[in-house]
Design a protein around this motif. Structure first.
Motif, PDB file in Angstrom:
ATOM      1  N   LYS A 273      -4.872   1.898  -2.017  1.00 57.74           N
ATOM      2  CA  LYS A 273      -3.598   2.557  -1.771  1.00 57.74           C
ATOM      3  C   LYS A 273      -3.049   3.058  -3.111  1.00 57.74           C
ATOM      4  O   LYS A 273      -2.953   2.293  -4.066  1.00 57.74           O
ATOM      5  CB  LYS A 273      -2.648   1.504  -1.165  1.00 57.74           C
ATOM      6  CG  LYS A 273      -1.480   2.073  -0.432  1.00 57.74           C
ATOM      7  CD  LYS A 273      -0.767   0.966   0.348  1.00 57.74           C
ATOM      8  CE  LYS A 273       0.439   0.483  -0.397  1.00 57.74           C
ATOM      9  NZ  LYS A 273       1.038  -0.750   0.142  1.00 57.74           N
TER      10      LYS A 273
ATOM     11  N   TYR B 132     -16.145  -4.383  -1.311  1.00 56.65           N
ATOM     12  CA  TYR B 132     -15.359  -5.228  -0.415  1.00 56.65           C
ATOM     13  C   TYR B 132     -15.469  -6.699  -0.802  1.00 56.65           C
ATOM     14  O   TYR B 132     -14.565  -7.484  -0.517  1.00 56.65           O
ATOM     15  CB  TYR B 132     -15.776  -5.025   1.051  1.00 56.65           C
ATOM     16  CG  TYR B 132     -14.757  -5.633   1.993  1.00 56.65           C
ATOM     17  CD1 TYR B 132     -13.443  -5.148   2.016  1.00 56.65           C
ATOM     18  CD2 TYR B 132     -15.074  -6.699   2.818  1.00 56.65           C
ATOM     19  CE1 TYR B 132     -12.486  -5.709   2.838  1.00 56.65           C
ATOM     20  CE2 TYR B 132     -14.124  -7.267   3.651  1.00 56.65           C
ATOM     21  CZ  TYR B 132     -12.826  -6.768   3.660  1.00 56.65           C
ATOM     22  OH  TYR B 132     -11.887  -7.326   4.470  1.00 56.65           O
TER      23      TYR B 132
ATOM     24  N   HIS C 267      -0.869  -0.513  -7.369  1.00 63.03           N
ATOM     25  CA  HIS C 267      -0.712  -1.823  -6.727  1.00 63.03           C
ATOM     26  C   HIS C 267      -1.866  -2.740  -7.078  1.00 63.03           C
ATOM     27  O   HIS C 267      -3.024  -2.324  -7.035  1.00 63.03           O
ATOM     28  CB  HIS C 267      -0.709  -1.679  -5.199  1.00 63.03           C
ATOM     29  CG  HIS C 267       0.316  -0.742  -4.683  1.00 63.03           C
ATOM     30  ND1 HIS C 267       1.629  -1.108  -4.508  1.00 63.03           N
ATOM     31  CD2 HIS C 267       0.232   0.551  -4.300  1.00 63.03           C
ATOM     32  CE1 HIS C 267       2.306  -0.078  -4.037  1.00 63.03           C
ATOM     33  NE2 HIS C 267       1.486   0.948  -3.901  1.00 63.03           N
TER      34      HIS C 267
ATOM     35  N   TYR D 146      -3.663  -5.842  -0.927  1.00 67.72           N
ATOM     36  CA  TYR D 146      -3.701  -6.668   0.276  1.00 67.72           C
ATOM     37  C   TYR D 146      -4.142  -5.883   1.507  1.00 67.72           C
ATOM     38  O   TYR D 146      -4.730  -6.425   2.418  1.00 67.72           O
ATOM     39  CB  TYR D 146      -2.328  -7.308   0.527  1.00 67.72           C
ATOM     40  CG  TYR D 146      -1.941  -8.283  -0.554  1.00 67.72           C
ATOM     41  CD1 TYR D 146      -2.624  -9.487  -0.697  1.00 67.72           C
ATOM     42  CD2 TYR D 146      -0.923  -8.001  -1.455  1.00 67.72           C
ATOM     43  CE1 TYR D 146      -2.294 -10.389  -1.695  1.00 67.72           C
ATOM     44  CE2 TYR D 146      -0.577  -8.898  -2.453  1.00 67.72           C
ATOM     45  CZ  TYR D 146      -1.265 -10.090  -2.566  1.00 67.72           C
ATOM     46  OH  TYR D 146      -0.936 -10.967  -3.559  1.00 67.72           O
ATOM     47  N   GLU D 147      -3.805  -4.593   1.508  1.00 68.77           N
ATOM     48  CA  GLU D 147      -4.174  -3.827   2.705  1.00 68.77           C
ATOM     49  C   GLU D 147      -5.239  -2.823   2.333  1.00 68.77           C
ATOM     50  O   GLU D 147      -4.959  -1.656   2.103  1.00 68.77           O
ATOM     51  CB  GLU D 147      -2.971  -3.071   3.260  1.00 68.77           C
ATOM     52  CG  GLU D 147      -1.754  -3.932   3.450  1.00 68.77           C
ATOM     53  CD  GLU D 147      -0.496  -3.204   2.994  1.00 68.77           C
ATOM     54  OE1 GLU D 147      -0.350  -2.018   3.299  1.00 68.77           O
ATOM     55  OE2 GLU D 147       0.326  -3.833   2.303  1.00 68.77           O
ATOM     56  N   ALA D 148      -6.474  -3.296   2.233  1.00 72.27           N
ATOM     57  CA  ALA D 148      -7.554  -2.390   1.870  1.00 72.27           C
ATOM     58  C   ALA D 148      -8.345  -2.048   3.118  1.00 72.27           C
ATOM     59  O   ALA D 148      -8.636  -2.908   3.934  1.00 72.27           O
ATOM     60  CB  ALA D 148      -8.452  -3.053   0.844  1.00 72.27           C
ATOM     61  N   ALA D 149      -8.678  -0.754   3.275  1.00 71.35           N
ATOM     62  CA  ALA D 149      -9.515  -0.355   4.386  1.00 71.35           C
ATOM     63  C   ALA D 149     -10.949  -0.453   3.914  1.00 71.35           C
ATOM     64  O   ALA D 149     -11.268   0.023   2.826  1.00 71.35           O
ATOM     65  CB  ALA D 149      -9.193   1.081   4.774  1.00 71.35           C
TER      66      ALA D 149
END
Lengths: 447, 152
Positions: B149, A313, B133, B137-140
């Protein structure tokens, strides 16, 4: 035993260090003045002079040291001086060929190995020659190899493997599948850096055992535990470079788990820190030891950064920015270079203490310039990385790449300043060393 | 007594050496198996094999060392932007790329690609674009782990 070749390796290595750092200054100028040398040697070629030359510094100096230590400190006669000479000659010719390839823009390789791929073939042969010479020299000659002999041996073998792996793209079936290809590509890079680290960290442990004059260093269970931990990281830890490539998730999970095992190393450094500090007084004034102390500091800093950015992260934001550069330059300069300078100092002191002693002041000055400049240098990279990351994740889409790049210009100017100081520091350290080795090469009669 | 001690000591180091060889053998075997999977893995997406034109484009990309400044999936040099999704990005695409190639803006060298070479480079960039991708931008995220994704 008279022999020139180990000193020639060291000389070529040190010249590469200075030249490579100088190229570094030039490419930073291109960052600041886009038109600088654009017509003659645009960034896509000049950058590779910098990268390849400094990889040369690491490999050549490590190799020269290993040959020297085997034959002159461990006193094991080399299996073949001829093979050593062949290895040196091949690498020398390849270095020249690589420069020509960049000069004339006949490239075609990939990141880090951007020269014409045909040059990789003789380089591979040189590594195989090294392997033969190394194992023929040492197997059966020393009982219960201390850990540094294992490290050098595995460094050589895995270098051969991963250097070859880095060329798998030449096979069409690998190349057709972009994801598989780019994964294998960055796997091989992570692991061949791990391989030269084996050569260099092995050298650090060797030096420690000789400087402290303790033969137990590098023979106990703990030493081997860390060796195997390092080796597993060499094999499986690379994938933190590729967290965001859409590979099978298990590859990424293995990488995460493996990278985190390095916290053990980190903790052990903190625990053993006090111990090593107590030793300091005994060995005052010994430059090899002084450089290893710097190594200690830079290992601590860099490992901490590496561990943080290996957390996916965090990596999400630092990957693809100059923070990665800070990490790779931090390790190659802060860790690898200080160890190799320690190694060169150790050898130079043994061969001609007078020259080193008469240059004590200038070396000390160089040492401090080097370390202080490196702090500033890496800080600028980190700040540049933060700016780029902000641009990627936080800015509105309207801010162009060019605008972001312009906004970090002041950082790059300060970065350049520290780069120049770093270069001057290296100059002060290297010149006495070069003097000693040149002397040796002139006096030694045989190769 | 001293002799006995030396003897015991020697036995211990011998055992250790033996154990080291065992550990090495095990690690190497795991490594070989692991490599086999890496070399043959099928990525969890249905990207097409790269066409011949795209492979030619990749060759041009390498011959000119575009990677000195550009990245795919964040990997490469940082003097220029990431090119993974330059084809599908809003307001960009193949025409935009073609226009860019010989422009020589900023630090980007002044290339003189022919129309065919531009076609090949675009085909390569299209092939790369299909694979996924980047940036994400939309990472969990979960315990520091990031799920990414995938493209269908």
């Amino acid at each position: 035993m008279n022999q020139k070749i180990p000193f020639l390796f060291l000389l070529l290595g040190l010249s590469a260090l200075l030249l490579g750092a100088f190229f570094g200054v030039l490419i930073t100028l291109q960052y600041i003045y886009p038109e600088f040398l654009k017509e003659t040697l645009a960034f896509n070629r000049l950058r590779e002079f910098h990268v390849s030359t400094l990889i040369g510094w690491l490999i050549l100096t490590a190799t020269g040291g290993i040959y020297y230590y085997i034959s002159k400190v461990l006193n094991v006669p080399l299996y073949s001086k001829k093979l050593m000479t062949i290895q040196f000659s091949i690498l020398l010719i390849c270095s020249i060929a690589i420069y020509f390839s960049f000069l004339f823009g006949k490239m075609g390789g990939r990141e880090y190995l951007t020269y014409h791929p045909i040059i990789s073939f003789p380089i591979l042969i040189a590594w195989i020659v090294f392997a033969i010479n190394y194992f023929k020299t040492l197997v059966g000659k020393i009982q219960n190899w201390p850990v540094y002999l294992w490290m050098w041996g595995t460094g050589i073998v895995f270098m051969i493997y991963h250097f070859s792996e880095a060329h798998l793209w030449l096979i069409p079936s690998i190349r057709e599948n972009f994801i598989r290809d780019i994964t294998v590509q960055w796997k091989s890079y992570g692991s061949f850096v791990g391989s030269w680290n084996m050569l260099i960290y092995g050298t650090a442990i060797f030096l420690m055992s000789k400087i402290k004059n303790e033969n137990t260093v590098g023979r106990g269970k703990v030493a081997f535990f860390f060796y195997f931990l390092g080796l597993s990281n060499l094999m499986f830890g690379w994938a933190h470079h590729t967290y965001f490539i859409p590979t099978q998730p298990w590859i990424r999970i293995v990488a995460y788990a493996m990278s985190m095992s390095e916290w053990i190393i980190f903790l052990s450094i903190i625990i053993s820190w006090k111990k090593s500090l107590n030793q300091q007084d005994k060995i005052k004034g010994n430059f090899a030891y002084k450089f290893l102390l710097a190594t200690d500091f830079w290992v601590f800093v860099n490992l901490f950064i590496a561990l943080l950015i290996s957390i996916p992260y965090i990596n999400l934001f630092t990957h693809g920015t100059h923070i990665t550069v800070a990490h790779s330059m931090g390790t190659t300069i802060g860790i690898n270079t200080t160890i190799l300078l320690a190694s060169a100092m150790f050898i130079a002191y043994k061969e001609n203490a007078k020259i080193i002693e008469s240059n004590t002041k200038i070396i000390k000055l160089g040492y401090w310039l080097f370390n202080v400049a490196l702090v500033g240098f890496l800080t600028m990279l980190m700040l540049g990385g933060v700016a780029r990351s902000k641009w990627i994740f936080l800015s509105d889409k309207a801010t162009s790449f060019g605008e972001m790049q312009t906004s970090i210009q002041p950082l790059i100017v300060v970065f350049l300043f520290f780069g120049v100081v770093l270069f001057i520091g290296l100059l002060f350290i290297s010149i006495p060393l070069i003097k000693v080795f040149l002397n040796k090469v002139r006096k030694e009669k045989s190769l | 007594m001293g002799l006995l001690f030396i003897f015991v000591e020697m036995e211990i180091t011998k055992k250790l050496a033996h154990k080291n060889k065992m550990v090495m053998a095990i690690i190497v075997i795991v490594f070989l198996g692991y490599n086999f999977f890496i070399y043959t893995q099928e990525p969890p997406i249905e990207a097409q094999k790269m066409s011949e034109l795209a492979i030619l484009g990749e060759k041009i990309y390498q011959d000119n060392n575009c990677t000195a400044c550009h990245q795919f999936y964040g990997l490469g040099g940082y003097l220029g932007p990431d090119l993974t999704n330059v084809i599908s990005a809003e307001g960009k695409g193949s025409m935009y790329v073609k226009a860019f190639l010989n422009s020589g803006v900023k630090t980007m060298p002044q290339f003189n690609f022919s129309e065919e070479e531009k076609e090949a480079l675009v085909a390569f960039l299209e092939a790369v674009d299909e694979t996924g991708h980047y940036p994400i931008y939309e990472a969990a995220q979960n315990f520091g782990w990031v799920s990414i994704k995938y493209k269908k």
